[in-house]
Scaffold this motif. Structure first.
Motif, PDB file in Angstrom:
ATOM      1  N   ALA A  21       0.813  -1.214   0.000  1.00 30.48           N
ATOM      2  CA  ALA A  21       0.000   0.000   0.000  1.00 30.48           C
ATOM      3  C   ALA A  21       0.849   1.267   0.000  1.00 30.48           C
ATOM      4  O   ALA A  21       2.007   1.270   0.430  1.00 30.48           O
ATOM      5  N   GLY A  22       0.245   2.351  -0.489  1.00 32.32           N
ATOM      6  CA  GLY A  22       0.855   3.672  -0.349  1.00 32.32           C
ATOM      7  C   GLY A  22       0.952   4.067   1.116  1.00 32.32           C
ATOM      8  O   GLY A  22       0.197   3.572   1.960  1.00 32.32           O
ATOM      9  N   ARG A  23       1.882   4.945   1.414  1.00 33.71           N
ATOM     10  CA  ARG A  23       2.144   5.302   2.806  1.00 33.71           C
ATOM     11  C   ARG A  23       2.094   6.810   3.032  1.00 33.71           C
ATOM     12  O   ARG A  23       2.397   7.594   2.129  1.00 33.71           O
ATOM     13  N   LYS A  24       1.699   7.161   4.233  1.00 37.15           N
ATOM     14  CA  LYS A  24       1.796   8.538   4.675  1.00 37.15           C
ATOM     15  C   LYS A  24       3.270   8.889   4.884  1.00 37.15           C
ATOM     16  O   LYS A  24       4.125   7.993   5.010  1.00 37.15           O
ATOM     17  N   TRP A  33       4.945   9.658   7.341  1.00 34.70           N
ATOM     18  CA  TRP A  33       5.557   9.064   8.541  1.00 34.70           C
ATOM     19  C   TRP A  33       5.579   7.540   8.495  1.00 34.70           C
ATOM     20  O   TRP A  33       5.966   6.881   9.447  1.00 34.70           O
ATOM     21  N   GLY A  34       5.141   6.963   7.366  1.00 38.08           N
ATOM     22  CA  GLY A  34       5.289   5.527   7.167  1.00 38.08           C
ATOM     23  C   GLY A  34       4.040   4.700   7.332  1.00 38.08           C
ATOM     24  O   GLY A  34       4.072   3.485   7.078  1.00 38.08           O
ATOM     25  N   ALA A  35       2.932   5.282   7.755  1.00 36.60           N
ATOM     26  CA  ALA A  35       1.714   4.503   7.968  1.00 36.60           C
ATOM     27  C   ALA A  35       1.095   4.102   6.632  1.00 36.60           C
ATOM     28  O   ALA A  35       0.805   4.964   5.799  1.00 36.60           O
ATOM     29  N   PRO A  36       0.876   2.794   6.398  1.00 37.98           N
ATOM     30  CA  PRO A  36       0.243   2.378   5.142  1.00 37.98           C
ATOM     31  C   PRO A  36      -1.243   2.742   5.137  1.00 37.98           C
ATOM     32  O   PRO A  36      -1.893   2.754   6.191  1.00 37.98           O
ATOM     33  N   VAL A  37      -1.755   3.028   3.952  1.00 37.55           N
ATOM     34  CA  VAL A  37      -3.144   3.458   3.802  1.00 37.55           C
ATOM     35  C   VAL A  37      -3.992   2.255   3.408  1.00 37.55           C
ATOM     36  O   VAL A  37      -3.788   1.643   2.365  1.00 37.55           O
ATOM     37  N   GLU A  38      -4.970   1.915   4.250  1.00 40.16           N
ATOM     38  CA  GLU A  38      -5.821   0.752   4.038  1.00 40.16           C
ATOM     39  C   GLU A  38      -7.001   1.096   3.132  1.00 40.16           C
ATOM     40  O   GLU A  38      -7.572   2.195   3.222  1.00 40.16           O
ATOM     41  N   LEU A  39      -7.385   0.159   2.277  1.00 44.44           N
ATOM     42  CA  LEU A  39      -8.581   0.328   1.469  1.00 44.44           C
ATOM     43  C   LEU A  39      -9.821   0.280   2.354  1.00 44.44           C
ATOM     44  O   LEU A  39      -9.834  -0.354   3.410  1.00 44.44           O
ATOM     45  N   SER A  40     -10.885   0.932   1.912  1.00 41.68           N
ATOM     46  CA  SER A  40     -12.167   0.819   2.599  1.00 41.68           C
ATOM     47  C   SER A  40     -12.797  -0.529   2.258  1.00 41.68           C
ATOM     48  O   SER A  40     -12.403  -1.209   1.302  1.00 41.68           O
ATOM     49  N   SER A  41     -13.803  -0.919   3.015  1.00 40.85           N
ATOM     50  CA  SER A  41     -14.490  -2.176   2.720  1.00 40.85           C
ATOM     51  C   SER A  41     -15.157  -2.131   1.347  1.00 40.85           C
ATOM     52  O   SER A  41     -15.260  -3.163   0.671  1.00 40.85           O
ATOM     53  N   ARG A  42     -15.575  -0.960   0.907  1.00 36.96           N
ATOM     54  CA  ARG A  42     -16.165  -0.835  -0.434  1.00 36.96           C
ATOM     55  C   ARG A  42     -15.132  -1.180  -1.498  1.00 36.96           C
ATOM     56  O   ARG A  42     -15.410  -1.924  -2.458  1.00 36.96           O
ATOM     57  N   ASN A  51     -10.511   3.457   7.714  1.00 32.88           N
ATOM     58  CA  ASN A  51      -9.759   4.140   8.764  1.00 32.88           C
ATOM     59  C   ASN A  51      -8.862   5.212   8.165  1.00 32.88           C
ATOM     60  O   ASN A  51      -8.545   5.189   6.965  1.00 32.88           O
ATOM     61  N   LEU A  52      -8.473   6.135   9.008  1.00 34.38           N
ATOM     62  CA  LEU A  52      -7.681   7.298   8.597  1.00 34.38           C
ATOM     63  C   LEU A  52      -6.459   7.422   9.496  1.00 34.38           C
ATOM     64  O   LEU A  52      -6.590   7.689  10.705  1.00 34.38           O
ATOM     65  N   PRO A  53      -5.244   7.235   8.962  1.00 35.35           N
ATOM     66  CA  PRO A  53      -4.042   7.465   9.769  1.00 35.35           C
ATOM     67  C   PRO A  53      -3.830   8.962   9.978  1.00 35.35           C
ATOM     68  O   PRO A  53      -4.093   9.773   9.082  1.00 35.35           O
ATOM     69  N   PHE A  54      -3.352   9.326  11.156  1.00 32.10           N
ATOM     70  CA  PHE A  54      -2.960  10.721  11.384  1.00 32.10           C
ATOM     71  C   PHE A  54      -1.805  10.754  12.376  1.00 32.10           C
ATOM     72  O   PHE A  54      -1.542   9.781  13.085  1.00 32.10           O
ATOM     73  N   LEU A  55      -1.115  11.872  12.387  1.00 31.73           N
ATOM     74  CA  LEU A  55       0.093  12.026  13.209  1.00 31.73           C
ATOM     75  C   LEU A  55      -0.112  13.184  14.170  1.00 31.73           C
ATOM     76  O   LEU A  55      -0.647  14.230  13.790  1.00 31.73           O
TER      77      LEU A  55
END
Length: 394
Positions: A206-209, A211-220, A385-389
Protein backbone atom coordinates in the motif's frame (compact mmCIF):
# COMPACT_ATOMS: atom_id res chain seq x y z
CA UNK A 1 -2.24 -32.99 -14.97
CA UNK A 2 -1.20 -36.63 -14.82
CA UNK A 3 -3.82 -39.36 -15.00
CA UNK A 4 -2.94 -40.48 -11.47
CA UNK A 5 -3.46 -37.01 -10.03
CA UNK A 6 -6.69 -36.54 -11.97
CA UNK A 7 -8.13 -39.61 -10.26
CA UNK A 8 -7.80 -38.03 -6.82
CA UNK A 9 -11.11 -36.76 -5.36
CA UNK A 10 -12.04 -33.34 -6.66
CA UNK A 11 -9.12 -32.85 -9.03
CA UNK A 12 -10.83 -33.66 -12.32
CA UNK A 13 -12.85 -30.52 -12.98
CA UNK A 14 -14.07 -27.84 -15.28
CA UNK A 15 -13.56 -24.13 -14.65
CA UNK A 16 -17.14 -23.94 -13.38
CA UNK A 17 -16.29 -26.48 -10.66
CA UNK A 18 -13.47 -24.57 -8.99
CA UNK A 19 -13.34 -25.01 -5.24
CA UNK A 20 -15.19 -22.01 -3.85
CA UNK A 21 -14.68 -21.05 -0.25
CA UNK A 22 -12.31 -19.13 1.96
CA UNK A 23 -9.23 -19.36 4.11
CA UNK A 24 -10.65 -19.71 7.61
CA UNK A 25 -9.71 -18.74 11.15
CA UNK A 26 -12.80 -18.46 13.28
CA UNK A 27 -15.33 -20.17 15.48
CA UNK A 28 -18.31 -22.43 14.82
CA UNK A 29 -20.62 -19.46 14.21
CA UNK A 30 -18.26 -18.08 11.57
CA UNK A 31 -18.15 -21.49 9.86
CA UNK A 32 -21.96 -21.54 9.73
CA UNK A 33 -21.89 -18.07 8.17
CA UNK A 34 -19.38 -19.26 5.58
CA UNK A 35 -21.58 -22.17 4.54
CA UNK A 36 -24.66 -19.92 4.41
CA UNK A 37 -22.79 -17.57 2.04
CA UNK A 38 -22.44 -20.40 -0.49
CA UNK A 39 -18.96 -21.73 0.23
CA UNK A 40 -18.29 -25.37 -0.60
CA UNK A 41 -14.69 -25.74 0.62
CA UNK A 42 -12.83 -24.28 3.59
CA UNK A 43 -9.07 -24.03 3.98
CA UNK A 44 -7.59 -24.23 7.47
CA UNK A 45 -3.95 -23.85 8.45
CA UNK A 46 -2.96 -26.15 11.28
CA UNK A 47 -3.74 -29.27 13.24
CA UNK A 48 -5.49 -27.33 16.00
CA UNK A 49 -8.21 -26.59 13.42
CA UNK A 50 -9.14 -30.30 13.20
CA UNK A 51 -12.49 -29.51 14.87
CA UNK A 52 -13.49 -27.92 11.55
CA UNK A 53 -13.66 -31.38 9.93
CA UNK A 54 -16.61 -32.54 12.03
CA UNK A 55 -18.41 -29.20 11.82
CA UNK A 56 -17.83 -28.96 8.07
CA UNK A 57 -19.32 -32.42 7.61
CA UNK A 58 -22.53 -31.24 9.31
CA UNK A 59 -22.66 -28.20 7.02
CA UNK A 60 -21.90 -29.99 3.76
CA UNK A 61 -18.45 -28.41 3.42
CA UNK A 62 -15.19 -30.04 2.36
CA UNK A 63 -11.89 -29.17 4.04
CA UNK A 64 -8.38 -28.53 2.83
CA UNK A 65 -6.76 -29.57 6.10
CA UNK A 66 -3.62 -27.67 6.99
CA UNK A 67 -0.53 -29.40 8.34
CA UNK A 68 1.77 -26.89 9.99
CA UNK A 69 5.39 -27.12 8.88
CA UNK A 70 8.02 -25.35 10.98
CA UNK A 71 9.49 -22.12 9.57
CA UNK A 72 13.23 -21.52 9.76
CA UNK A 73 12.51 -17.89 10.68
CA UNK A 74 10.70 -19.21 13.76
CA UNK A 75 13.72 -21.28 14.72
CA UNK A 76 12.99 -24.59 13.00
CA UNK A 77 16.29 -26.30 12.14
CA UNK A 78 16.22 -27.90 8.71
CA UNK A 79 19.71 -29.20 9.40
CA UNK A 80 18.53 -31.06 12.51
CA UNK A 81 17.63 -34.66 11.75
CA UNK A 82 15.91 -34.93 15.13
CA UNK A 83 13.72 -31.89 14.47
CA UNK A 84 12.78 -33.07 11.00
CA UNK A 85 11.98 -36.57 12.26
CA UNK A 86 9.86 -35.28 15.14
CA UNK A 87 7.88 -33.09 12.77
CA UNK A 88 7.41 -35.95 10.32
CA UNK A 89 6.22 -38.29 13.08
CA UNK A 90 3.68 -35.75 14.33
CA UNK A 91 2.30 -35.20 10.83
CA UNK A 92 2.21 -38.94 10.20
CA UNK A 93 0.11 -39.51 13.34
CA UNK A 94 -2.29 -36.72 12.41
CA UNK A 95 -2.74 -37.88 8.82
CA UNK A 96 -3.26 -41.48 9.94
CA UNK A 97 -5.95 -40.33 12.37
CA UNK A 98 -7.92 -38.16 9.93
CA UNK A 99 -7.25 -39.66 6.48
CA UNK A 100 -10.68 -41.33 6.34
CA UNK A 101 -12.70 -38.33 7.52
CA UNK A 102 -15.59 -37.78 5.08
CA UNK A 103 -15.09 -33.99 5.03
CA UNK A 104 -11.41 -34.22 4.05
CA UNK A 105 -10.68 -32.99 0.53
CA UNK A 106 -6.90 -32.40 0.49
CA UNK A 107 -3.87 -31.85 2.71
CA UNK A 108 -2.28 -28.40 2.87
CA UNK A 109 1.37 -29.03 3.70
CA UNK A 110 2.81 -25.83 5.18
CA UNK A 111 2.15 -22.17 4.47
CA UNK A 112 4.81 -19.78 3.14
CA UNK A 113 7.47 -21.75 4.99
CA UNK A 114 10.11 -20.17 2.75
CA UNK A 115 9.46 -16.63 4.04
CA UNK A 116 12.73 -14.95 4.97
CA UNK A 117 14.89 -17.58 3.27
CA UNK A 118 17.39 -16.38 0.66
CA UNK A 119 17.21 -19.80 -1.00
CA UNK A 120 13.73 -21.39 -0.77
CA UNK A 121 14.67 -24.74 -2.29
CA UNK A 122 15.80 -26.52 0.90
CA UNK A 123 12.46 -25.70 2.54
CA UNK A 124 10.47 -26.73 -0.51
CA UNK A 125 12.37 -30.02 -0.82
CA UNK A 126 11.54 -30.79 2.80
CA UNK A 127 7.86 -30.10 2.11
CA UNK A 128 8.06 -32.41 -0.91
CA UNK A 129 9.59 -35.10 1.31
CA UNK A 130 6.72 -34.71 3.77
CA UNK A 131 4.21 -34.81 0.90
CA UNK A 132 5.70 -38.12 -0.25
CA UNK A 133 5.29 -39.52 3.26
CA UNK A 134 1.68 -38.32 3.41
CA UNK A 135 0.88 -39.91 0.05
CA UNK A 136 2.40 -43.19 1.21
CA UNK A 137 -0.16 -43.48 4.01
CA UNK A 138 -3.03 -41.62 2.30
CA UNK A 139 -2.94 -42.03 -1.49
CA UNK A 140 -6.58 -40.98 -1.76
CA UNK A 141 -6.19 -37.26 -1.04
CA UNK A 142 -4.20 -34.61 -2.87
CA UNK A 143 -1.26 -32.78 -1.30
CA UNK A 144 -0.88 -29.02 -1.63
CA UNK A 145 2.07 -26.84 -0.70
CA UNK A 146 1.51 -23.09 -0.30
CA UNK A 147 4.04 -20.42 -1.22
CA UNK A 148 4.09 -16.65 -1.22
CA UNK A 149 3.77 -14.86 -4.55
CA UNK A 150 7.01 -12.92 -4.36
CA UNK A 151 8.70 -13.02 -7.77
CA UNK A 152 8.75 -14.69 -11.17
CA UNK A 153 12.22 -16.02 -10.40
CA UNK A 154 10.90 -17.97 -7.41
CA UNK A 155 7.94 -19.26 -9.39
CA UNK A 156 10.38 -20.60 -11.99
CA UNK A 157 12.12 -22.62 -9.26
CA UNK A 158 8.82 -24.38 -8.59
CA UNK A 159 8.40 -25.64 -12.15
CA UNK A 160 10.69 -28.64 -11.60
CA UNK A 161 10.38 -28.86 -7.84
CA UNK A 162 8.29 -31.03 -5.61
CA UNK A 163 7.06 -33.98 -7.66
CA UNK A 164 5.05 -35.35 -4.71
CA UNK A 165 3.01 -32.15 -4.43
CA UNK A 166 -0.21 -32.45 -6.44
CA UNK A 167 -1.36 -28.85 -6.14
CA UNK A 168 0.65 -25.65 -5.97
CA UNK A 169 -0.99 -23.16 -3.62
CA UNK A 170 -0.03 -19.52 -4.12
CA UNK A 171 -1.02 -16.64 -1.84
CA UNK A 172 -1.86 -13.79 -4.22
CA UNK A 173 -2.69 -10.18 -3.37
CA UNK A 174 -3.86 -7.10 -5.24
CA UNK A 175 -3.24 -6.66 -8.97
CA UNK A 176 -0.91 -9.68 -9.18
CA UNK A 177 -3.99 -11.88 -9.45
CA UNK A 178 -4.91 -10.48 -12.87
CA UNK A 179 -1.73 -11.66 -14.62
CA UNK A 180 -1.37 -14.90 -12.68
CA UNK A 181 -2.08 -17.14 -15.67
CA UNK A 182 0.57 -15.37 -17.75
CA UNK A 183 3.14 -15.62 -14.96
CA UNK A 184 2.46 -19.33 -14.49
CA UNK A 185 3.12 -19.86 -18.19
CA UNK A 186 6.29 -17.79 -18.05
CA UNK A 187 7.49 -19.80 -15.05
CA UNK A 188 6.79 -23.11 -16.77
CA UNK A 189 4.39 -24.29 -14.06
CA UNK A 190 2.00 -26.88 -15.45
CA UNK A 191 0.49 -28.51 -12.37
CA UNK A 192 -2.92 -27.41 -11.00
CA UNK A 193 -2.82 -24.22 -8.95
CA UNK A 194 -4.90 -23.07 -6.00
CA UNK A 195 -5.06 -19.40 -5.04
CA UNK A 196 -4.65 -20.38 -1.39
CA UNK A 197 -5.08 -16.80 -0.20
CA UNK A 198 -6.72 -14.10 -2.30
CA UNK A 199 -6.54 -10.63 -0.86
CA UNK A 200 -6.74 -6.99 -1.88
CA UNK A 201 -3.85 -4.58 -1.48
CA UNK A 202 -1.64 -5.77 1.38
CA UNK A 203 0.01 -3.46 3.89
CA UNK A 204 3.38 -4.26 2.33
CA UNK A 205 2.07 -3.01 -1.04
CA UNK A 206 0.00 0.00 0.00
CA UNK A 207 0.86 3.67 -0.35
CA UNK A 208 2.14 5.30 2.81
CA UNK A 209 1.80 8.54 4.68
CA UNK A 210 5.02 10.56 5.06
CA UNK A 211 5.56 9.06 8.54
CA UNK A 212 5.29 5.53 7.17
CA UNK A 213 1.71 4.50 7.97
CA UNK A 214 0.24 2.38 5.14
CA UNK A 215 -3.14 3.46 3.80
CA UNK A 216 -5.82 0.75 4.04
CA UNK A 217 -8.58 0.33 1.47
CA UNK A 218 -12.17 0.82 2.60
CA UNK A 219 -14.49 -2.18 2.72
CA UNK A 220 -16.16 -0.83 -0.43
CA UNK A 221 -12.84 -0.93 -2.30
CA UNK A 222 -12.03 -4.41 -0.96
CA UNK A 223 -15.45 -5.72 -2.01
CA UNK A 224 -14.92 -4.37 -5.53
CA UNK A 225 -11.54 -6.13 -5.68
CA UNK A 226 -13.05 -9.48 -4.69
CA UNK A 227 -15.80 -9.14 -7.30
CA UNK A 228 -13.29 -8.41 -10.06
CA UNK A 229 -10.68 -10.94 -8.95
CA UNK A 230 -13.08 -13.86 -8.57
CA UNK A 231 -14.60 -13.12 -11.97
CA UNK A 232 -11.11 -13.05 -13.52
CA UNK A 233 -10.04 -16.34 -11.94
CA UNK A 234 -13.26 -18.20 -12.67
CA UNK A 235 -12.40 -18.85 -16.30
CA UNK A 236 -8.84 -20.07 -15.75
CA UNK A 237 -8.65 -23.86 -16.20
CA UNK A 238 -5.34 -24.21 -14.37
CA UNK A 239 -6.81 -22.66 -11.21
CA UNK A 240 -8.36 -25.45 -9.16
CA UNK A 241 -9.68 -23.29 -6.35
CA UNK A 242 -9.70 -19.81 -4.83
CA UNK A 243 -9.72 -18.99 -1.12
CA UNK A 244 -10.32 -15.33 -0.22
CA UNK A 245 -8.43 -14.32 2.90
CA UNK A 246 -9.56 -14.31 5.70
CA UNK A 247 -12.98 -15.55 6.81
CA UNK A 248 -12.57 -14.40 10.39
CA UNK A 249 -10.97 -11.41 12.09
CA UNK A 250 -7.23 -10.83 12.42
CA UNK A 251 -4.90 -8.17 13.75
CA UNK A 252 -2.35 -7.61 10.99
CA UNK A 253 -1.23 -3.99 10.68
CA UNK A 254 -4.81 -3.08 11.63
CA UNK A 255 -7.76 -4.99 13.06
CA UNK A 256 -9.63 -4.77 9.73
CA UNK A 257 -6.97 -5.05 7.01
CA UNK A 258 -7.43 -8.73 6.15
CA UNK A 259 -10.50 -9.90 8.07
CA UNK A 260 -13.65 -10.49 6.04
CA UNK A 261 -15.60 -10.43 9.30
CA UNK A 262 -15.35 -8.03 12.22
CA UNK A 263 -14.07 -9.27 15.57
CA UNK A 264 -17.66 -9.68 16.80
CA UNK A 265 -18.54 -11.83 13.78
CA UNK A 266 -20.38 -9.12 11.85
CA UNK A 267 -20.75 -9.64 8.10
CA UNK A 268 -19.38 -6.95 5.79
CA UNK A 269 -19.38 -5.59 2.26
CA UNK A 270 -16.68 -8.14 1.44
CA UNK A 271 -18.74 -11.12 2.59
CA UNK A 272 -21.62 -9.81 0.45
CA UNK A 273 -19.30 -9.73 -2.57
CA UNK A 274 -18.22 -13.32 -1.95
CA UNK A 275 -21.79 -14.54 -1.49
CA UNK A 276 -22.74 -12.96 -4.81
CA UNK A 277 -19.78 -14.63 -6.54
CA UNK A 278 -20.75 -17.96 -4.96
CA UNK A 279 -24.34 -17.77 -6.23
CA UNK A 280 -25.95 -16.61 -2.97
CA UNK A 281 -26.75 -12.89 -3.42
CA UNK A 282 -27.83 -11.40 -0.10
CA UNK A 283 -31.29 -9.98 0.48
CA UNK A 284 -30.06 -7.12 2.67
CA UNK A 285 -26.64 -5.79 1.56
CA UNK A 286 -24.23 -4.29 4.05
CA UNK A 287 -23.91 -0.51 4.15
CA UNK A 288 -21.24 1.02 1.96
CA UNK A 289 -18.80 3.87 2.52
CA UNK A 290 -18.68 6.30 -0.39
CA UNK A 291 -16.04 8.58 1.09
CA UNK A 292 -14.09 9.56 4.19
CA UNK A 293 -12.10 12.61 5.18
CA UNK A 294 -10.13 14.22 7.97
CA UNK A 295 -9.33 17.91 8.51
CA UNK A 296 -5.56 17.35 8.30
CA UNK A 297 -2.97 14.61 8.42
CA UNK A 298 -0.80 16.18 11.13
CA UNK A 299 -1.94 17.82 14.37
CA UNK A 300 -0.45 19.18 17.56
CA UNK A 301 -1.51 17.76 20.94
CA UNK A 302 -4.97 18.94 21.93
CA UNK A 303 -5.82 20.38 18.51
CA UNK A 304 -9.36 19.86 17.29
CA UNK A 305 -9.69 17.06 14.73
CA UNK A 306 -12.70 16.87 12.45
CA UNK A 307 -13.53 13.77 10.41
CA UNK A 308 -16.44 12.68 8.28
CA UNK A 309 -17.89 9.70 6.46
CA UNK A 310 -20.43 9.45 3.64
CA UNK A 311 -22.17 6.08 4.06
CA UNK A 312 -25.34 4.64 2.56
CA UNK A 313 -27.52 1.57 2.64
CA UNK A 314 -29.20 0.03 -0.38
CA UNK A 315 -32.69 0.83 0.94
CA UNK A 316 -31.88 4.23 2.42
CA UNK A 317 -32.26 3.18 6.06
CA UNK A 318 -30.41 5.01 8.80
CA UNK A 319 -26.94 3.90 9.77
CA UNK A 320 -25.04 3.97 13.03
CA UNK A 321 -21.37 4.95 13.02
CA UNK A 322 -18.78 3.87 15.55
CA UNK A 323 -15.66 6.01 15.85
CA UNK A 324 -12.52 5.06 17.77
CA UNK A 325 -8.86 6.07 17.87
CA UNK A 326 -6.08 3.50 18.23
CA UNK A 327 -2.34 3.94 18.38
CA UNK A 328 -0.62 2.91 15.17
CA UNK A 329 0.49 -0.70 15.36
CA UNK A 330 4.16 -1.22 16.17
CA UNK A 331 4.28 -5.00 16.70
CA UNK A 332 4.56 -5.72 12.97
CA UNK A 333 5.48 -9.24 11.85
CA UNK A 334 6.22 -11.13 8.65
CA UNK A 335 3.98 -13.62 6.91
CA UNK A 336 0.88 -13.16 9.02
CA UNK A 337 2.52 -13.99 12.35
CA UNK A 338 0.49 -13.00 15.40
CA UNK A 339 0.66 -9.30 16.25
CA UNK A 340 -0.30 -7.47 19.44
CA UNK A 341 -3.39 -5.29 19.21
CA UNK A 342 -2.44 -1.62 19.69
CA UNK A 343 -4.11 0.23 22.55
CA UNK A 344 -7.31 2.22 22.18
CA UNK A 345 -6.81 5.90 22.94
CA UNK A 346 -9.28 7.78 25.11
CA UNK A 347 -9.80 11.07 23.27
CA UNK A 348 -11.87 14.07 24.35
CA UNK A 349 -14.96 13.93 22.11
CA UNK A 350 -16.55 17.22 21.04
CA UNK A 351 -19.32 15.95 18.74
CA UNK A 352 -20.34 12.66 17.17
CA UNK A 353 -23.10 11.42 14.89
CA UNK A 354 -23.45 9.04 11.95
CA UNK A 355 -21.55 11.32 9.58
CA UNK A 356 -19.24 13.55 11.64
CA UNK A 357 -16.79 13.19 14.49
CA UNK A 358 -14.90 15.95 16.28
CA UNK A 359 -12.38 15.33 19.01
CA UNK A 360 -9.18 16.67 20.51
CA UNK A 361 -5.93 15.17 19.25
CA UNK A 362 -4.16 12.94 21.81
CA UNK A 363 -1.80 14.69 24.18
CA UNK A 364 1.01 12.23 23.48
CA UNK A 365 2.82 12.81 20.16
CA UNK A 366 2.81 9.78 17.91
CA UNK A 367 1.08 7.96 15.06
CA UNK A 368 -2.61 7.08 15.36
CA UNK A 369 -5.59 5.80 13.34
CA UNK A 370 -9.21 6.81 13.44
CA UNK A 371 -11.34 3.72 12.78
CA UNK A 372 -14.80 4.14 11.28
CA UNK A 373 -17.38 1.35 11.43
CA UNK A 374 -20.78 1.95 9.86
CA UNK A 375 -23.59 -0.47 10.76
CA UNK A 376 -27.13 -0.97 9.57
CA UNK A 377 -30.06 -2.11 11.69
CA UNK A 378 -29.09 -5.77 11.17
CA UNK A 379 -25.52 -5.21 12.33
CA UNK A 380 -23.85 -5.63 8.95
CA UNK A 381 -20.87 -3.36 8.61
CA UNK A 382 -18.70 -1.20 6.40
CA UNK A 383 -15.24 -0.10 7.54
CA UNK A 384 -12.51 2.42 6.82
CA UNK A 385 -9.76 4.14 8.76
CA UNK A 386 -7.68 7.30 8.60
CA UNK A 387 -4.04 7.47 9.77
CA UNK A 388 -2.96 10.72 11.38
CA UNK A 389 0.09 12.03 13.21
CA UNK A 390 0.36 14.09 16.38
CA UNK A 391 3.55 16.11 16.44
CA UNK A 392 4.87 18.08 19.41
CA UNK A 393 3.97 21.76 19.12
CA UNK A 394 6.63 24.22 18.13
Amino acid sequence: MSAAIAMLPGLAHSAAEQWQGAAFEGDQAALVQLAAAGAKVVRVYRESDAWVLDEAQKLGLKVVMGLWVGHPRHGFRLDSEAARRAQEDAIRRFVTRYRSHPALLAWGVGNEVETGEADPLPVWREIDRLAAMIKSIDPDHATMMVVGDTSLERLKLLADCCAHVDLLGINVYAGAVFDLAQRLRSAGIAKPVVVAELGPLGQWQAGRKPWGAPVELSSREKAAFFRDALASLRGQPQVRGVFPFLWGAKQEQTETWHGLLLADGSLTEMTDALALAWGRPVEHPAPTILGIGISADVFVPGQMVSAGVDARTADGERVRTEWKVLAEATDLRLGGDNEAVPPRIDVAMLASDSGQFRFLAPKQPGAYRLFITVRDARGKAATANLPFLVRAGR
